[in-house]
Design a protein around this motif. Sequence first.
Motif, PDB file in Angstrom:
ATOM      1  N   GLN A 201       0.796  -1.232   0.000  1.00  0.00           N
ATOM      2  CA  GLN A 201       0.000   0.000   0.000  1.00  0.00           C
ATOM      3  C   GLN A 201       0.831   1.285   0.000  1.00  0.00           C
ATOM      4  O   GLN A 201       0.335   2.346   0.356  1.00  0.00           O
ATOM      5  N   ASN A 202       2.108   1.164  -0.413  1.00  0.00           N
ATOM      6  CA  ASN A 202       2.945   2.352  -0.470  1.00  0.00           C
ATOM      7  C   ASN A 202       4.103   2.117  -1.426  1.00  0.00           C
ATOM      8  O   ASN A 202       4.236   1.017  -1.988  1.00  0.00           O
ATOM      9  N   HIS A 203       4.958   3.126  -1.595  1.00  0.00           N
ATOM     10  CA  HIS A 203       6.048   3.064  -2.547  1.00  0.00           C
ATOM     11  C   HIS A 203       7.382   2.792  -1.865  1.00  0.00           C
ATOM     12  O   HIS A 203       7.488   2.775  -0.639  1.00  0.00           O
ATOM     13  N   ALA A 204       8.423   2.617  -2.690  1.00  0.00           N
ATOM     14  CA  ALA A 204       9.726   2.137  -2.218  1.00  0.00           C
ATOM     15  C   ALA A 204      10.351   3.027  -1.158  1.00  0.00           C
ATOM     16  O   ALA A 204      11.054   2.529  -0.271  1.00  0.00           O
ATOM     17  N   GLY A 205      10.124   4.328  -1.222  1.00  0.00           N
ATOM     18  CA  GLY A 205      10.724   5.230  -0.257  1.00  0.00           C
ATOM     19  C   GLY A 205      10.164   5.105   1.134  1.00  0.00           C
ATOM     20  O   GLY A 205      10.771   5.583   2.100  1.00  0.00           O
ATOM     21  N   GLU A 206       9.007   4.464   1.278  1.00  0.00           N
ATOM     22  CA  GLU A 206       8.360   4.312   2.584  1.00  0.00           C
ATOM     23  C   GLU A 206       8.340   2.875   3.095  1.00  0.00           C
ATOM     24  O   GLU A 206       8.341   2.647   4.300  1.00  0.00           O
ATOM     25  N   VAL A 207       8.314   1.911   2.203  1.00  0.00           N
ATOM     26  CA  VAL A 207       8.166   0.506   2.620  1.00  0.00           C
ATOM     27  C   VAL A 207       9.507  -0.037   3.090  1.00  0.00           C
ATOM     28  O   VAL A 207      10.499   0.022   2.358  1.00  0.00           O
ATOM     29  N   ASN A 208       9.554  -0.568   4.323  1.00  0.00           N
ATOM     30  CA  ASN A 208      10.829  -1.095   4.798  1.00  0.00           C
ATOM     31  C   ASN A 208      11.165  -2.406   4.097  1.00  0.00           C
ATOM     32  O   ASN A 208      10.313  -3.074   3.512  1.00  0.00           O
ATOM     33  N   GLU A 209      12.441  -2.757   4.179  1.00  0.00           N
ATOM     34  CA  GLU A 209      12.955  -3.890   3.415  1.00  0.00           C
ATOM     35  C   GLU A 209      12.302  -5.213   3.808  1.00  0.00           C
ATOM     36  O   GLU A 209      12.042  -6.063   2.944  1.00  0.00           O
ATOM     37  N   LEU A 210      12.004  -5.395   5.086  1.00  0.00           N
ATOM     38  CA  LEU A 210      11.385  -6.652   5.520  1.00  0.00           C
ATOM     39  C   LEU A 210      10.065  -6.883   4.809  1.00  0.00           C
ATOM     40  O   LEU A 210       9.826  -7.956   4.231  1.00  0.00           O
ATOM     41  N   PHE A 211       9.186  -5.884   4.852  1.00  0.00           N
ATOM     42  CA  PHE A 211       7.882  -6.013   4.218  1.00  0.00           C
ATOM     43  C   PHE A 211       7.995  -5.910   2.703  1.00  0.00           C
ATOM     44  O   PHE A 211       7.288  -6.602   1.969  1.00  0.00           O
ATOM     45  N   GLY A 212       8.881  -5.021   2.234  1.00  0.00           N
ATOM     46  CA  GLY A 212       8.995  -4.798   0.802  1.00  0.00           C
ATOM     47  C   GLY A 212       9.535  -5.986   0.047  1.00  0.00           C
ATOM     48  O   GLY A 212       8.992  -6.374  -0.998  1.00  0.00           O
ATOM     49  N   ALA A 213      10.596  -6.595   0.553  1.00  0.00           N
ATOM     50  CA  ALA A 213      11.159  -7.770  -0.108  1.00  0.00           C
ATOM     51  C   ALA A 213      10.141  -8.896  -0.142  1.00  0.00           C
ATOM     52  O   ALA A 213       9.996  -9.609  -1.140  1.00  0.00           O
ATOM     53  N   THR A 214       9.418  -9.062   0.966  1.00  0.00           N
ATOM     54  CA  THR A 214       8.392 -10.105   1.037  1.00  0.00           C
ATOM     55  C   THR A 214       7.248  -9.800   0.076  1.00  0.00           C
ATOM     56  O   THR A 214       6.746 -10.697  -0.617  1.00  0.00           O
ATOM     57  N   ALA A 215       6.843  -8.529   0.010  1.00  0.00           N
ATOM     58  CA  ALA A 215       5.754  -8.131  -0.893  1.00  0.00           C
ATOM     59  C   ALA A 215       6.129  -8.339  -2.348  1.00  0.00           C
ATOM     60  O   ALA A 215       5.324  -8.843  -3.147  1.00  0.00           O
ATOM     61  N   TYR A 425     -13.750   5.549   6.318  1.00  0.00           N
ATOM     62  CA  TYR A 425     -13.378   6.234   5.076  1.00  0.00           C
ATOM     63  C   TYR A 425     -13.525   5.345   3.833  1.00  0.00           C
ATOM     64  O   TYR A 425     -13.184   5.774   2.732  1.00  0.00           O
ATOM     65  N   GLY A 426     -13.988   4.103   3.985  1.00  0.00           N
ATOM     66  CA  GLY A 426     -13.985   3.180   2.859  1.00  0.00           C
ATOM     67  C   GLY A 426     -12.585   2.719   2.511  1.00  0.00           C
ATOM     68  O   GLY A 426     -12.320   2.267   1.393  1.00  0.00           O
ATOM     69  N   ALA A 427     -11.657   2.833   3.479  1.00  0.00           N
ATOM     70  CA  ALA A 427     -10.262   2.428   3.251  1.00  0.00           C
ATOM     71  C   ALA A 427     -10.164   0.919   3.129  1.00  0.00           C
ATOM     72  O   ALA A 427     -10.804   0.173   3.871  1.00  0.00           O
ATOM     73  N   VAL A 428      -9.355   0.464   2.201  1.00  0.00           N
ATOM     74  CA  VAL A 428      -9.158  -0.968   1.986  1.00  0.00           C
ATOM     75  C   VAL A 428      -7.667  -1.258   1.871  1.00  0.00           C
ATOM     76  O   VAL A 428      -6.850  -0.361   1.700  1.00  0.00           O
ATOM     77  N   GLY A 429      -7.325  -2.527   1.981  1.00  0.00           N
ATOM     78  CA  GLY A 429      -5.929  -2.925   1.820  1.00  0.00           C
ATOM     79  C   GLY A 429      -5.108  -2.823   3.084  1.00  0.00           C
ATOM     80  O   GLY A 429      -3.921  -3.146   3.087  1.00  0.00           O
ATOM     81  N   GLY A 430      -5.700  -2.366   4.183  1.00  0.00           N
ATOM     82  CA  GLY A 430      -4.966  -2.259   5.428  1.00  0.00           C
ATOM     83  C   GLY A 430      -4.179  -0.974   5.538  1.00  0.00           C
ATOM     84  O   GLY A 430      -4.222  -0.115   4.657  1.00  0.00           O
ATOM     85  N   TYR A 431      -3.470  -0.835   6.643  1.00  0.00           N
ATOM     86  CA  TYR A 431      -2.623   0.331   6.820  1.00  0.00           C
ATOM     87  C   TYR A 431      -1.397   0.217   5.921  1.00  0.00           C
ATOM     88  O   TYR A 431      -0.713  -0.798   5.926  1.00  0.00           O
ATOM     89  N   PRO A 432      -1.076   1.272   5.162  1.00  0.00           N
ATOM     90  CA  PRO A 432       0.142   1.257   4.354  1.00  0.00           C
ATOM     91  C   PRO A 432       1.387   1.181   5.232  1.00  0.00           C
ATOM     92  O   PRO A 432       1.371   1.567   6.402  1.00  0.00           O
ATOM     93  N   GLN A 433       2.468   0.674   4.658  1.00  0.00           N
ATOM     94  CA  GLN A 433       3.747   0.663   5.349  1.00  0.00           C
ATOM     95  C   GLN A 433       4.382   2.053   5.260  1.00  0.00           C
ATOM     96  O   GLN A 433       4.358   2.689   4.209  1.00  0.00           O
ATOM     97  N   TYR A 434       4.947   2.509   6.378  1.00  0.00           N
ATOM     98  CA  TYR A 434       5.672   3.773   6.427  1.00  0.00           C
ATOM     99  C   TYR A 434       7.008   3.561   7.112  1.00  0.00           C
ATOM    100  O   TYR A 434       7.097   2.825   8.094  1.00  0.00           O
ATOM    101  N   LYS A 435       8.044   4.242   6.602  1.00  0.00           N
ATOM    102  CA  LYS A 435       9.392   4.023   7.130  1.00  0.00           C
ATOM    103  C   LYS A 435       9.530   4.480   8.577  1.00  0.00           C
ATOM    104  O   LYS A 435      10.408   4.019   9.300  1.00  0.00           O
ATOM    105  N   SER A 436       8.670   5.388   9.014  1.00  0.00           N
ATOM    106  CA  SER A 436       8.723   5.867  10.394  1.00  0.00           C
ATOM    107  C   SER A 436       8.178   4.853  11.390  1.00  0.00           C
ATOM    108  O   SER A 436       8.347   5.016  12.603  1.00  0.00           O
TER     109      SER A 436
END
Length: 484
Positions: A201-215, A425-436
């Motif tokens: 649910q986010n882009h490379a600059g925010e998604v940490n490597e653990l979740f990003g590599a798995t995704a 809000y009709g939000a779907v896909g869960g909470y996006p990953q954020y680097k913070s």
Amino acid sequence: MDYDVILIGSGFGALTAAALLTKRGLKVCLLEQAKYPGGCATSYKRKGYWFETGATTLVGLDDHMPLRYLLNELELNIPVRKLEPPMQIHLPNRQTITRYGNLEEWIAEAEGVFGKYKQREFWEHCYQVSRQVWRTSLEQRSFPFSNFKDLLLSIYRIRAAQFNLLPAAFNTMQDVLEKYGLHQNQLFVDFVNEQLLITAQNHAGEVNELFGATALCYTLYSNYYVDGGLINLVNPVVTYIISNGGAIKYGQQVKIVESLRKGYKVTTGKGSYFSRFVISGIPLNNTQELFSDKSIKKRLQPYIMPSEKLNGAFTMSIVLSGEIAPSVLYHQVHVPEGLPVIGSKSIFISFSHPKDGLRSKAGELVASVSTHVAHPEKLQITEKGQIGNAILEALELAGILKRESIIYNKSATPGAWIFWTNRAYGAVGGYPQYKSIKPWQMKDARLDHKGAYVCGDTVYPGQGIVGVCLSGIIAAEKLWQDHY
């Protein structure tokens, strides 16, 4: 008490927790506001056709993965069709790349489209990280820690290989791209960003490597299709719960949860129920509104994400007649200029299997289309036709479908998702990953450290059927660990 455990919602996280606790002899009841179980991981029937509600790709049945663990624990066998290859991506330069399930085939494909430079090193690294993440996720079911016992159990379960994952929690996928010198390959960067948007649910600059590599590597694991839709993954779990003394009540929208001296009072529009424990399987935004206990509201506040950090979806449910089924059922189409009104730069579409006679008639195909809508509370979509036409034009240009084959087409906005699912809000896909937000800073399963718990796609570990399944496993584990 009416029940040992009441679960709010019947999403796949809540179903997982309910089934595992039922197996351990607890009397459980799921309260579901809709008429179908499964939340965003189910199917619904309209005009005689079965459409997917949200998630369509099914992974997690390989060894050391949560869904396999659940089905083994329940001794369930789900009839599935393995998809190979799992997906195709239609890139901004009009090239099509096939995401093969075999690592070597995929690397060869990626090198042919993106160039040979460092593709092998990048994908071998990501795959190695993803394999270790999945193995660790089931070994460390007390994570994230929220009491001393969690920490002790995690120390007891620790393996040397798990330490190798720690640096990846501090890196983003942008860091990984730069490490391999791929950040200047714009075609590849666009590919990575839109693939991450599906699963993190986010882009490379925010998604940490653990979740990003798995995704990024989910297509390198077994991907499956369920005949009749994902409702036929959900129904066997529901049947298991009911046949072992549990219950599920539909049309029961929970209005308030009150903490009692012993247990909880859960009130719906149709009455009140009492239980010793309660598990919320709905998003944290909704969960916070339900509990009357101010301490729970306060405890949840640091974890709540506002609409501007979330994604909604514009979806289309389509039936095609007389069209030959594509050899690959799942596609992502890049739209570099962005879709009108919503600005989304990719479209995801999945087709029913040509041999699936449960979702449509012979000679017909069902297709589910979705694309992201950022900040869904702010964007009020009043004209669906302009967006829908742009989506169909992009799909037709990519050679995925022909508009003259469409015999049914229904679009939905985040507002419809509020109506269907009641998600904030009709939000779907869960909470996006954020680097913070590091993995250990995500909300764990405990709400009040007395008897209230939470699972689903807004708590650790996050998105997808396999992710919410793990959250349900953790919620059940911590409840049992705390009280039995």
